[in-house]
Design a protein around this motif. Structure first.
Motif, PDB file in Angstrom:
ATOM      1  N   THR A  37      -1.121  32.334  16.134  1.00  0.00           N
ATOM      2  CA  THR A  37      -2.445  31.799  15.800  1.00  0.00           C
ATOM      3  C   THR A  37      -2.709  32.103  14.331  1.00  0.00           C
ATOM      4  O   THR A  37      -1.864  32.686  13.653  1.00  0.00           O
ATOM      5  CB  THR A  37      -3.537  32.398  16.712  1.00  0.00           C
ATOM      6  N   THR A  38      -3.854  31.706  13.848  1.00  0.00           N
ATOM      7  CA  THR A  38      -4.220  31.947  12.460  1.00  0.00           C
ATOM      8  C   THR A  38      -5.494  32.779  12.406  1.00  0.00           C
ATOM      9  O   THR A  38      -6.225  32.870  13.389  1.00  0.00           O
ATOM     10  CB  THR A  38      -4.471  30.625  11.719  1.00  0.00           C
ATOM     11  N   VAL A  39      -5.734  33.358  11.256  1.00  0.00           N
ATOM     12  CA  VAL A  39      -7.004  34.021  10.981  1.00  0.00           C
ATOM     13  C   VAL A  39      -7.590  33.273   9.796  1.00  0.00           C
ATOM     14  O   VAL A  39      -7.087  33.376   8.688  1.00  0.00           O
ATOM     15  CB  VAL A  39      -6.820  35.515  10.644  1.00  0.00           C
ATOM     16  N   THR A  40      -8.621  32.487  10.055  1.00  0.00           N
ATOM     17  CA  THR A  40      -9.210  31.657   9.016  1.00  0.00           C
ATOM     18  C   THR A  40     -10.521  32.261   8.512  1.00  0.00           C
ATOM     19  O   THR A  40     -11.104  33.145   9.149  1.00  0.00           O
ATOM     20  CB  THR A  40      -9.498  30.237   9.540  1.00  0.00           C
ATOM     21  N   GLY A  71     -10.157  32.185  17.419  1.00  0.00           N
ATOM     22  CA  GLY A  71      -8.868  31.522  17.272  1.00  0.00           C
ATOM     23  C   GLY A  71      -8.980  30.026  17.471  1.00  0.00           C
ATOM     24  O   GLY A  71      -9.058  29.563  18.601  1.00  0.00           O
ATOM     25  N   MET A  72      -8.993  29.286  16.349  1.00  0.00           N
ATOM     26  CA  MET A  72      -9.149  27.833  16.427  1.00  0.00           C
ATOM     27  C   MET A  72      -7.833  27.076  16.292  1.00  0.00           C
ATOM     28  O   MET A  72      -7.788  25.887  16.550  1.00  0.00           O
ATOM     29  CB  MET A  72     -10.120  27.356  15.346  1.00  0.00           C
ATOM     30  N   GLU A  73      -6.782  27.735  15.871  1.00  0.00           N
ATOM     31  CA  GLU A  73      -5.478  27.090  15.738  1.00  0.00           C
ATOM     32  C   GLU A  73      -4.468  27.913  16.518  1.00  0.00           C
ATOM     33  O   GLU A  73      -4.562  29.141  16.554  1.00  0.00           O
ATOM     34  CB  GLU A  73      -5.060  27.020  14.272  1.00  0.00           C
ATOM     35  N   TYR A  95       1.594  22.717  19.147  1.00  0.00           N
ATOM     36  CA  TYR A  95       0.663  23.382  18.247  1.00  0.00           C
ATOM     37  C   TYR A  95      -0.584  22.525  18.188  1.00  0.00           C
ATOM     38  O   TYR A  95      -0.540  21.330  18.480  1.00  0.00           O
ATOM     39  CB  TYR A  95       1.251  23.629  16.857  1.00  0.00           C
ATOM     40  N   GLY A  96      -1.708  23.156  17.845  1.00  0.00           N
ATOM     41  CA  GLY A  96      -2.923  22.370  17.840  1.00  0.00           C
ATOM     42  C   GLY A  96      -4.142  23.130  17.377  1.00  0.00           C
ATOM     43  O   GLY A  96      -4.067  24.269  16.916  1.00  0.00           O
ATOM     44  N   GLY A 103     -10.362  30.620  21.489  1.00  0.00           N
ATOM     45  CA  GLY A 103      -9.411  31.125  22.469  1.00  0.00           C
ATOM     46  C   GLY A 103      -8.007  31.399  21.977  1.00  0.00           C
ATOM     47  O   GLY A 103      -7.158  31.837  22.742  1.00  0.00           O
ATOM     48  N   GLY A 104      -7.716  31.154  20.708  1.00  0.00           N
ATOM     49  CA  GLY A 104      -6.364  31.356  20.188  1.00  0.00           C
ATOM     50  C   GLY A 104      -5.946  32.802  20.064  1.00  0.00           C
ATOM     51  O   GLY A 104      -4.756  33.096  19.970  1.00  0.00           O
ATOM     52  N   TYR A 105      -6.884  33.749  20.076  1.00  0.00           N
ATOM     53  CA  TYR A 105      -6.554  35.165  19.956  1.00  0.00           C
ATOM     54  C   TYR A 105      -6.246  35.776  21.329  1.00  0.00           C
ATOM     55  O   TYR A 105      -6.546  36.931  21.585  1.00  0.00           O
ATOM     56  CB  TYR A 105      -7.708  35.946  19.339  1.00  0.00           C
ATOM     57  N   ALA A 106      -5.657  35.004  22.193  1.00  0.00           N
ATOM     58  CA  ALA A 106      -5.312  35.469  23.536  1.00  0.00           C
ATOM     59  C   ALA A 106      -3.890  35.039  23.874  1.00  0.00           C
ATOM     60  O   ALA A 106      -3.296  34.225  23.185  1.00  0.00           O
ATOM     61  CB  ALA A 106      -6.296  34.881  24.557  1.00  0.00           C
ATOM     62  N   GLU A 107      -3.351  35.602  24.946  1.00  0.00           N
ATOM     63  CA  GLU A 107      -1.997  35.244  25.362  1.00  0.00           C
ATOM     64  C   GLU A 107      -1.919  33.832  25.926  1.00  0.00           C
ATOM     65  O   GLU A 107      -0.877  33.187  25.837  1.00  0.00           O
ATOM     66  CB  GLU A 107      -1.488  36.248  26.399  1.00  0.00           C
ATOM     67  N   TYR A 108      -3.028  33.341  26.513  1.00  0.00           N
ATOM     68  CA  TYR A 108      -3.080  32.003  27.089  1.00  0.00           C
ATOM     69  C   TYR A 108      -4.405  31.351  26.710  1.00  0.00           C
ATOM     70  O   TYR A 108      -5.431  32.020  26.627  1.00  0.00           O
ATOM     71  CB  TYR A 108      -2.986  32.040  28.622  1.00  0.00           C
ATOM     72  N   ALA A 109      -4.365  30.026  26.526  1.00  0.00           N
ATOM     73  CA  ALA A 109      -5.579  29.277  26.231  1.00  0.00           C
ATOM     74  C   ALA A 109      -5.514  27.934  26.964  1.00  0.00           C
ATOM     75  O   ALA A 109      -4.459  27.308  27.016  1.00  0.00           O
ATOM     76  CB  ALA A 109      -5.724  29.041  24.733  1.00  0.00           C
TER      77      ALA A 109
END
Length: 118
Positions: A37-40, A71-73, A95-96, A103-109
């Motif tokens: 994921t990214t940190v924006t 987590g947006m990406e 990817y998206g 929800g991107g800062y988790a193991e599943y989204a």
């Protein structure tokens, strides 16, 4: 599953890794096992509760439950698909952009199959 969540506004130290329930894809949704994921800047501002005019969406005094996992990406692999999904299959690399579903800062989204996901 593990997720980095925040329950109050502040510096990076407000993020905590905790066990949370794994989401299940509903009709028209896909479950992505998140590899990266990214940190924006936008997420850093949300974590700090800035700008103030954004708090009605994120949470006035503290983050709402649905916005506690930033987590947006994300990039990962389709783990499962919901009923009616024909565009993705388990095992496909994707990817998206989650937009304000976060929800991107988790193991599943979980994302809609028609989200910004390729």
């Amino acid at each position: 599953m593990r997720a980095a969540i925040f329950t109050g506004y502040g510096p990076p130290e407000v993020l905590q890794v905790r066990q949370v329930p794994r989401p299940e894809p509903g009709p028209g949704q896909v479950l992505v096992r998140v590899y990266a994921t990214t940190v924006t800047t936008a997420e850093c501002l949300m974590r700090r509760g800035r700008p103030i005019w954004g708090r009605p969406v994120i949470g006035v005094l503290r983050p709402r439950r649905r916005t506690r996992v930033l987590g947006m990406e994300l990039a990962g692999e389709i783990a499962a698909v919901g009923r009616g999904v024909t565009t993705f299959r388990p095992g496909e690399q994707v990817y998206g952009f989650t937009a304000f579903r976060l929800g991107g800062y988790a193991e599943y989204a979980c994302l809609p199959a028609d989200a910004s996901l390729v």
